[in-house]
Design a protein around this motif. Structure first.
Motif, short mmCIF file in Angstrom:
data_model
loop_
_atom_site.label_atom_id
_atom_site.label_comp_id
_atom_site.label_asym_id
_atom_site.label_seq_id
_atom_site.Cartn_x
_atom_site.Cartn_y
_atom_site.Cartn_z
N ALA A 134 0.91 -16.10 30.61
CA ALA A 134 0.47 -15.54 29.33
C ALA A 134 -0.42 -16.53 28.59
CB ALA A 134 1.68 -15.18 28.47
N CYS A 135 -0.03 -17.80 28.60
CA CYS A 135 -0.85 -18.83 27.96
C CYS A 135 -2.22 -18.91 28.64
CB CYS A 135 -0.13 -20.18 28.02
SG CYS A 135 -1.00 -21.51 27.17
N PHE A 136 -2.25 -18.86 29.96
CA PHE A 136 -3.50 -18.92 30.71
C PHE A 136 -4.44 -17.78 30.31
CE2 PHE A 136 -5.97 -17.43 34.39
CZ PHE A 136 -6.73 -18.56 34.65
N TYR A 137 -3.88 -16.58 30.12
CA TYR A 137 -4.70 -15.42 29.78
C TYR A 137 -5.02 -15.33 28.29
CZ TYR A 137 -3.84 -13.69 34.52
OH TYR A 137 -3.79 -13.54 35.89
N GLY A 138 -4.42 -16.19 27.48
CA GLY A 138 -4.71 -16.18 26.04
C GLY A 138 -3.85 -15.23 25.24
N VAL A 139 -2.67 -14.90 25.76
CA VAL A 139 -1.75 -14.02 25.03
C VAL A 139 -1.08 -14.81 23.91
CG1 VAL A 139 0.33 -12.60 25.19
CG2 VAL A 139 -1.31 -12.63 27.08
N LYS A 140 -1.06 -14.25 22.73
CA LYS A 140 -0.47 -14.92 21.57
C LYS A 140 1.04 -14.65 21.51
CE LYS A 140 -4.85 -14.50 19.11
NZ LYS A 140 -5.56 -13.93 20.30
N VAL A 141 1.78 -15.58 20.90
CA VAL A 141 3.24 -15.49 20.94
C VAL A 141 3.87 -15.68 19.57
CG1 VAL A 141 3.45 -16.27 23.33
CG2 VAL A 141 3.43 -17.96 21.49
N ASN A 171 4.67 -27.43 25.95
CA ASN A 171 4.50 -28.03 27.28
C ASN A 171 3.58 -27.21 28.18
OD1 ASN A 171 6.16 -30.17 26.59
ND2 ASN A 171 7.99 -29.29 27.53
N VAL A 172 3.58 -25.89 28.00
CA VAL A 172 2.72 -25.06 28.86
C VAL A 172 1.33 -24.86 28.28
CG1 VAL A 172 4.68 -23.85 29.88
CG2 VAL A 172 3.51 -22.83 27.91
N GLY A 173 1.11 -25.39 27.08
CA GLY A 173 -0.26 -25.36 26.54
C GLY A 173 -0.47 -24.61 25.25
N TYR A 174 0.57 -24.00 24.71
CA TYR A 174 0.41 -23.30 23.43
C TYR A 174 0.32 -24.32 22.29
CZ TYR A 174 1.23 -18.51 25.06
OH TYR A 174 1.10 -17.28 25.66
N LYS A 175 -0.46 -23.97 21.30
CA LYS A 175 -0.63 -24.83 20.12
C LYS A 175 -0.03 -24.20 18.86
CE LYS A 175 -3.30 -27.60 22.54
NZ LYS A 175 -2.78 -28.91 23.03
N GLU A 176 0.17 -22.89 18.87
CA GLU A 176 0.59 -22.18 17.66
C GLU A 176 1.35 -20.93 18.02
OE1 GLU A 176 -3.17 -21.47 15.77
OE2 GLU A 176 -3.75 -19.92 17.20
N TRP A 177 2.07 -20.40 17.03
CA TRP A 177 2.72 -19.10 17.18
C TRP A 177 2.62 -18.36 15.86
CZ3 TRP A 177 8.43 -20.66 18.72
CH2 TRP A 177 8.93 -21.58 17.82
N ALA A 178 2.92 -17.07 15.90
CA ALA A 178 2.57 -16.18 14.79
C ALA A 178 3.77 -15.79 13.95
CB ALA A 178 1.90 -14.92 15.33
N ILE A 179 3.48 -15.60 12.67
CA ILE A 179 4.42 -14.98 11.75
C ILE A 179 3.64 -13.89 11.01
CG2 ILE A 179 3.99 -16.54 9.80
CD1 ILE A 179 7.05 -16.49 9.31
N PHE A 180 4.35 -12.93 10.43
CA PHE A 180 3.68 -11.77 9.82
C PHE A 180 4.19 -11.53 8.41
CE2 PHE A 180 3.48 -11.31 14.35
CZ PHE A 180 2.24 -10.75 14.60
N ARG A 181 3.25 -11.16 7.56
CA ARG A 181 3.59 -10.72 6.21
C ARG A 181 2.68 -9.55 5.86
NH1 ARG A 181 3.24 -16.44 5.78
NH2 ARG A 181 5.28 -17.46 5.40
#
Length: 269
Positions: free
Chosen positions: A218-225, A250-260
């Motif tokens: 998922a990280c490779f394909y650019g899927v957000k988490v 460790n797998v390469g993600y820099k950020e994750w999402a929250i919603f308002r």
């Protein structure tokens, strides 16, 4: 910022504890935000509560929203309470569900595939017993086709537990098919977020949804988490949060999402 966007409570019929119990647990665990995201009613059913041990009644839905909003005010000085909901994905009913959700000030909607082949639950072990390898492949591809449709619908802010078909049948993880990568590419193209859901550890499969190797792809394909414990008891709020954060880094993600208010914001890991 420590948060958990996927929690349930006793209104759905199969979780333990009140909504406030989960919020109190989140405060005690040092979270800055807690999302309440109980199972939406079966809006297409003629019955008010079609499955009492699965989801709340249609007549309870507005009360559910009002309770979250009330607790949001009560706890505003201790924690941010977010209004969410976990919606079943039924392709032919998506418009009906969207019209219901539009009536309320949701912060986010989680879309989850819980049923294949109409109303066959992926969480019933007997549904997956005695299948041939051809059957397993067909069922896995049917499940991921529904996940793809959910992404393409653009109705959801988050896709829930995208490999949960393995929950009661771990063998599905061994069934090889290109549809998993096709689905990840589709989700990336649709710019939809997936959750790292840690409730798989409570099922036969163990571990997280999705599995680590899928998260790497998922990280490779650019899927957000984002993160969701899928807690059905207060003690599981934010379960494995730090382990997930470290794994994603460790797998390469820099950020994750929250919603308002259905708006996405990315937070550094």
């Amino acid at each position: 910022m420590k948060f958990d966007l996927h929690t349930h409570h006793d209104r759905c019929g199969h979780a333990i504890g009140s909504m406030e119990d989960y919020i109190k647990a989140a405060v005690s665990y040092g979270l800055q935000a807690i999302g309440v995201s109980d199972h939406s009613p079966f809006f297409a059913s003629q019955e008010d509560r079609a499955k009492p041990r699965i989801a709340m009644a249609k007549s309870e839905f507005s009360n559910y929203v009002q309770e979250v909003l009330k607790l949001k005010e009560i706890y505003q000085d201790q924690i941010e309470v977010l209004l969410g909901v976990e919606s079943d994905f039924f392709p032919g009913q998506i418009g009906l569900y969207q019209r219901q959700f539009e009536k309320y000030p949701f912060d986010y909607i989680i879309g989850s595939v819980h049923y294949t082949g109409g109303m066959r639950s992926i969480f019933l072990k007997e549904n997956w017993e005695g299948l041939s390898e051809t059957d397993y492949l067909r069922e896995k591809e049917a499940y991921y086709s529904l996940v793809q449709e959910a992404a393409k619908s653009k109705a959801f802010d988050i896709l829930g537990h995208i490999d949960a078909i393995k929950a009661r049948c771990p063998h599905f993880s061994q069934v090889k098919t290109d549809i998993v990568d096709q689905t990840l590419k589709m989700i990336a193209d649709c710019d939809t977020v997936i959750e790292v859901n840690t409730s798989g550890k409570t099922k036969d499969c163990g571990g997280w949804y999705p599995a680590g190797e899928i998260l790497e792809r998922a990280c490779f394909y650019g899927v957000k988490v984002t993160f969701g414990s899928d807690a059905h008891e207060p003690e599981r709020v934010a379960d494995d949060w730090e382990k997930v954060r470290q794994f994603l880094k460790n797998v390469g993600y820099k950020e994750w999402a929250i919603f308002r208010k259905r708006k996405r914001k990315f937070l550094p890991l």
